[in-house]
Write a protein that holds these residues in place. Structure first.
Motif, short mmCIF file in Angstrom:
data_model
loop_
_atom_site.label_atom_id
_atom_site.label_comp_id
_atom_site.label_asym_id
_atom_site.label_seq_id
_atom_site.Cartn_x
_atom_site.Cartn_y
_atom_site.Cartn_z
N ILE A 1 -13.80 22.05 -51.41
CA ILE A 1 -14.48 22.35 -50.61
C ILE A 1 -15.48 21.77 -51.01
O ILE A 1 -16.61 20.84 -50.46
N ALA A 2 -16.12 20.79 -51.86
CA ALA A 2 -17.16 20.07 -52.05
C ALA A 2 -16.67 18.69 -51.11
O ALA A 2 -17.77 18.08 -50.72
N ASN A 3 -15.65 18.30 -51.26
CA ASN A 3 -15.35 17.29 -50.04
C ASN A 3 -15.48 17.57 -48.81
O ASN A 3 -16.38 16.79 -47.81
N TYR A 4 -15.27 18.73 -48.12
CA TYR A 4 -15.22 19.55 -46.82
C TYR A 4 -17.45 19.70 -46.77
O TYR A 4 -17.22 19.00 -45.18
N LEU A 5 -17.60 19.78 -46.98
CA LEU A 5 -19.11 20.19 -47.14
C LEU A 5 -19.92 19.59 -47.49
O LEU A 5 -20.75 18.98 -46.58
N ARG A 6 -19.23 18.50 -47.59
CA ARG A 6 -20.14 16.57 -48.06
C ARG A 6 -19.91 15.70 -46.70
O ARG A 6 -20.51 15.00 -45.90
N LEU A 7 -18.70 15.92 -46.10
CA LEU A 7 -18.62 15.73 -44.48
C LEU A 7 -19.02 16.71 -43.48
O LEU A 7 -19.08 15.70 -42.52
N LEU A 8 -18.93 17.52 -43.93
CA LEU A 8 -19.35 18.42 -43.29
C LEU A 8 -21.85 18.44 -42.91
O LEU A 8 -21.22 17.69 -41.41
N ASP A 9 -21.63 17.57 -43.76
CA ASP A 9 -23.28 17.14 -44.43
C ASP A 9 -23.34 15.98 -43.09
O ASP A 9 -24.46 15.81 -42.19
N GLU A 10 -21.88 14.86 -43.17
CA GLU A 10 -22.47 14.07 -42.81
C GLU A 10 -22.09 13.65 -41.29
O GLU A 10 -22.16 13.30 -40.45
N ASP A 11 -21.85 14.99 -40.54
CA ASP A 11 -20.93 14.98 -39.71
C ASP A 11 -22.13 15.27 -38.17
O ASP A 11 -23.21 16.20 -39.48
N SER A 12 -22.43 15.27 -36.98
CA SER A 12 -23.30 15.75 -36.28
C SER A 12 -22.29 17.28 -35.53
O SER A 12 -24.16 18.28 -35.66
N ARG A 13 -21.48 17.33 -35.99
CA ARG A 13 -21.19 19.14 -35.27
C ARG A 13 -21.34 19.91 -37.13
O ARG A 13 -20.42 20.30 -37.68
N LEU A 14 -23.02 20.53 -36.80
CA LEU A 14 -23.10 21.76 -37.78
C LEU A 14 -22.26 23.03 -37.11
O LEU A 14 -22.61 23.55 -36.11
N PRO A 15 -22.14 24.18 -37.93
CA PRO A 15 -21.72 25.04 -37.82
C PRO A 15 -23.34 25.73 -37.79
O PRO A 15 -24.20 25.09 -38.44
N SER A 16 -23.30 27.01 -36.55
CA SER A 16 -24.38 27.75 -36.78
C SER A 16 -25.06 28.80 -38.28
O SER A 16 -26.58 28.60 -38.96
N PHE A 17 -23.66 29.09 -37.91
CA PHE A 17 -24.00 30.08 -39.88
C PHE A 17 -22.87 29.88 -40.84
O PHE A 17 -21.86 29.49 -40.34
N ILE A 18 -22.94 29.74 -41.79
CA ILE A 18 -22.48 29.69 -43.28
C ILE A 18 -22.46 31.65 -43.69
O ILE A 18 -23.47 32.13 -44.05
N ALA A 19 -21.48 31.78 -44.16
CA ALA A 19 -21.22 33.71 -44.36
C ALA A 19 -20.37 33.15 -45.57
O ALA A 19 -18.76 33.03 -45.49
#
Length: 114
Positions: A27-45
């Protein structure tokens, strides 16, 4: 054209089933890569064990803060926060209700479950 509304749901402390230490690394790697990406979700629940990722000593709290700073709205299940006795200990996001989560799920164009 209406912008796409994406909802990322995190329901456990980590990612995937199995070894908890590996799940936290994933999950740490997923969130780090998500932050580096331009495609972000609108919400995290976050609900069930996922809410623990927002607590003070969470190993991914910095990644979650960065995502929020980039405009991702983070909402945690209030019942879950109370269950784990961490309602006063979350470092990012807001405390919400199950109805808030239902509304997000209903209004989202895309729902991703982790």
């Amino acid at each position: 054209m209406k912008p796409l509304c994406e909802l990322l749901q995190i329901t456990r402390y980590g990612m995937g089933d199995g070894d908890e230490e590996l799940g936290i690394k994933l999950i740490a790697n997923y969130l780090r890569l998500l932050d580096e990406d331009s495609r972000l979700p609108s919400f995290i629940a976050l609900y069930n064990g996922g809410v623990k990722l927002l607590a003070q000593n969470s190993p991914v709290i910095e990644q979650m803060k960065k995502l929020e700073e980039r405009g991702v709205k983070i909402i945690a299940c209030g019942t879950c926060l109370n269950y784990y006795s961490i309602a006063d200990n979350i470092q990012v996001g807001i405390k919400g209700t199950m109805m808030d989560i239902i509304t997000l799920q209903t209004n989202a164009d895309k729902v991703i479950n982790l």
